[in-house]
Design a protein around this motif. Structure first.
Motif, PDB file in Angstrom:
ATOM      1  N   UNK A 123       3.641   3.198  -3.104  1.00 32.43           N
ATOM      2  CA  UNK A 123       4.900   2.588  -2.670  1.00 32.43           C
ATOM      3  C   UNK A 123       4.767   2.272  -1.196  1.00 32.43           C
ATOM      4  N   UNK A 124       4.937   1.019  -0.827  1.00 37.27           N
ATOM      5  CA  UNK A 124       4.775   0.626   0.572  1.00 37.27           C
ATOM      6  C   UNK A 124       5.939   1.080   1.432  1.00 37.27           C
ATOM      7  N   UNK A 125       7.058   1.408   0.807  1.00 36.54           N
ATOM      8  CA  UNK A 125       8.261   1.781   1.553  1.00 36.54           C
ATOM      9  C   UNK A 125       8.786   3.119   1.062  1.00 36.54           C
ATOM     10  N   UNK A 126       8.923   4.072   1.961  1.00 33.69           N
ATOM     11  CA  UNK A 126       9.413   5.401   1.581  1.00 33.69           C
ATOM     12  C   UNK A 126      10.868   5.351   1.148  1.00 33.69           C
ATOM     13  N   UNK A 127      11.654   4.485   1.756  1.00 28.68           N
ATOM     14  CA  UNK A 127      13.081   4.454   1.441  1.00 28.68           C
ATOM     15  C   UNK A 127      13.352   4.050   0.001  1.00 28.68           C
ATOM     16  N   UNK A 128      12.416   3.344  -0.609  1.00 29.53           N
ATOM     17  CA  UNK A 128      12.599   2.941  -2.012  1.00 29.53           C
ATOM     18  C   UNK A 128      12.521   4.128  -2.964  1.00 29.53           C
ATOM     19  N   UNK A 129      11.975   5.245  -2.477  1.00 26.63           N
ATOM     20  CA  UNK A 129      11.808   6.402  -3.342  1.00 26.63           C
ATOM     21  C   UNK A 129      13.094   7.206  -3.491  1.00 26.63           C
ATOM     22  N   UNK A 130      13.922   7.242  -2.453  1.00 24.04           N
ATOM     23  CA  UNK A 130      15.145   8.046  -2.498  1.00 24.04           C
ATOM     24  C   UNK A 130      16.092   7.629  -3.629  1.00 24.04           C
ATOM     25  N   UNK A 131      16.350   6.320  -3.840  1.00 23.39           N
ATOM     26  CA  UNK A 131      17.215   5.954  -4.964  1.00 23.39           C
ATOM     27  C   UNK A 131      16.639   6.385  -6.311  1.00 23.39           C
ATOM     28  N   UNK A 132      15.322   6.364  -6.433  1.00 24.26           N
ATOM     29  CA  UNK A 132      14.684   6.788  -7.689  1.00 24.26           C
ATOM     30  C   UNK A 132      14.877   8.287  -7.908  1.00 24.26           C
TER      31      UNK A 132
END
Length: 353
Positions: free
Chosen positions: A212-221
């Motif tokens: 994942x190139x962006x860490x912030x995309x992981x929080x919603x998951x």
């Protein structure tokens, strides 16, 4: 950390729109006179609902100075690489990114010396000796878990190897995302060196969803329960918790050891040959003003970079409690910046990434 979205503060995130806007102002004799400033930043400080520290600071800055903030965000390494590609036609005025990428930007000659007003109140470890960058928001590396599906957070790295986390664990890509690179740094510290850290990360890969190139995309998951555990950082995840009620922050320990973390500040520097350098200096001054620094915890969920600013708001108190009992170590950022490619190559080999 945060995705590219259009914000009210003239944040230009569509690549075509941005290119057109910046081409119009770059390379002209009047560029330095324009009332604009362009910020390239690692994600995390802009709010999901337009309620982050950047949102407030940029709005206040625009009202006070009349200077429009043009904002571009991405992974920590991505922002530096973009600035490298644009060296012959510099677009950014200010870069904000995490270690070791801010050191990397300095070593590549992307930053010019400028010591913002208030930087004398920033700890010497949190700014460059040559004045090329200064931390504007302090922060710490961490992990998050889903409290609904996983009420009790894991406590050790070793627990994450359990089959419970098969395809339910993900961390952002080292070398691209600052927090992803931090996974490698913390593993090397906790396991006692590169070789044992890579041996562990090789085993962990069996449970990892993928890059994942962006860490912030992981929080919603994590919040939705699509995955149970992911990496992050305290400031970003604390702020995201306002709209993602199932997130909780935790700090992995080596089995039998104490939970550890390290400082991962947002550091800002003035770009070499910045097209709007004077405006960039004004923005850096504004970010380190006492007013903006007091808003770091109250609005941004982070820690002030200035040692003389001691907030007492509810967020500041909650953050202090979160950090209780966590051992904070200091990485050798000079070594990491110098050997980053070696460490990332070792990670790629170990994980087959």
């Amino acid at each position: 950390m945060l995705t590219h979205t259009t914000r009210p503060l003239a944040a230009l995130t569509g690549s075509l729109l941005l290119a057109a806007a910046l081409t119009a102002c770059g390379g002209t004799s009047t560029a330095s006179d324009e009332k604009v400033v362009t910020v390239y930043s690692a994600d995390g400080l802009k709010g999901e609902q337009g309620d982050g520290w950047y949102d407030r600071v940029f709005e206040d800055f625009e009202k006070e100075t009349g200077i429009e903030v043009r904002y571009v965000e991405g992974g920590s390494g991505e922002m530096v690489q973009r600035a490298v590609r644009e060296r012959r036609n510099t677009q950014a005025d200010v870069i904000v990114t995490l270690p070791p990428f801010i050191q990397q930007a300095g070593s590549k000659g992307l930053l010019q010396p400028y010591r913002p007003k208030g930087s004398d109140r920033v700890s010497g470890a949190d700014k460059a000796a040559d004045g090329t960058w200064t931390s504007v928001v302090n922060n710490y590396f961490g992990f998050i878990h889903n409290t609904k599906e996983l009420p009790k957070a894991p406590t050790t790295w070793e627990e994450l190897l359990d089959s419970t986390y098969k395809d339910k664990l993900q961390y952002s890509t080292p070398g691209v995302a600052g927090d992803g690179t931090a996974v490698v740094i913390k593993a090397m510290h906790d396991f006692g060196g590169q070789e044992p850290a890579m041996a562990y990360l090789k085993k962990l890969q069996a449970n990892n969803v993928g890059p994942s190139s962006s860490t912030s995309k992981l929080a919603p998951k994590v919040d939705k329960g699509e995955i149970l555990v992911a990496n992050g950082d305290v400031q970003m995840n604390f702020a995201q918790g306002r709209s993602m009620p199932n997130l909780r922050i935790w700090f992995p320990a080596r089995q039998g050891g104490k939970p550890t973390t390290f400082a991962l500040p947002y550091a800002a520097g003035l770009v070499t040959d910045a097209p709007h350098g004077d405006n960039g200096r004004k923005l850096l001054d504004f970010m380190l003003s006492e007013q903006a620094q007091r808003q770091v915890s109250a609005i941004g969920g982070g820690f002030p970079a200035r040692a003389d600013v001691e907030p007492t708001d509810a967020n500041a108190m909650a953050l202090a409690r979160l950090m209780e009992g966590v051992e904070v170590f200091r990485p050798d950022w000079t070594d990491i910046a110098r050997n980053l490619k070696t460490y990332i190559d070792a990670w790629k080999t170990a994980t087959g990434s």
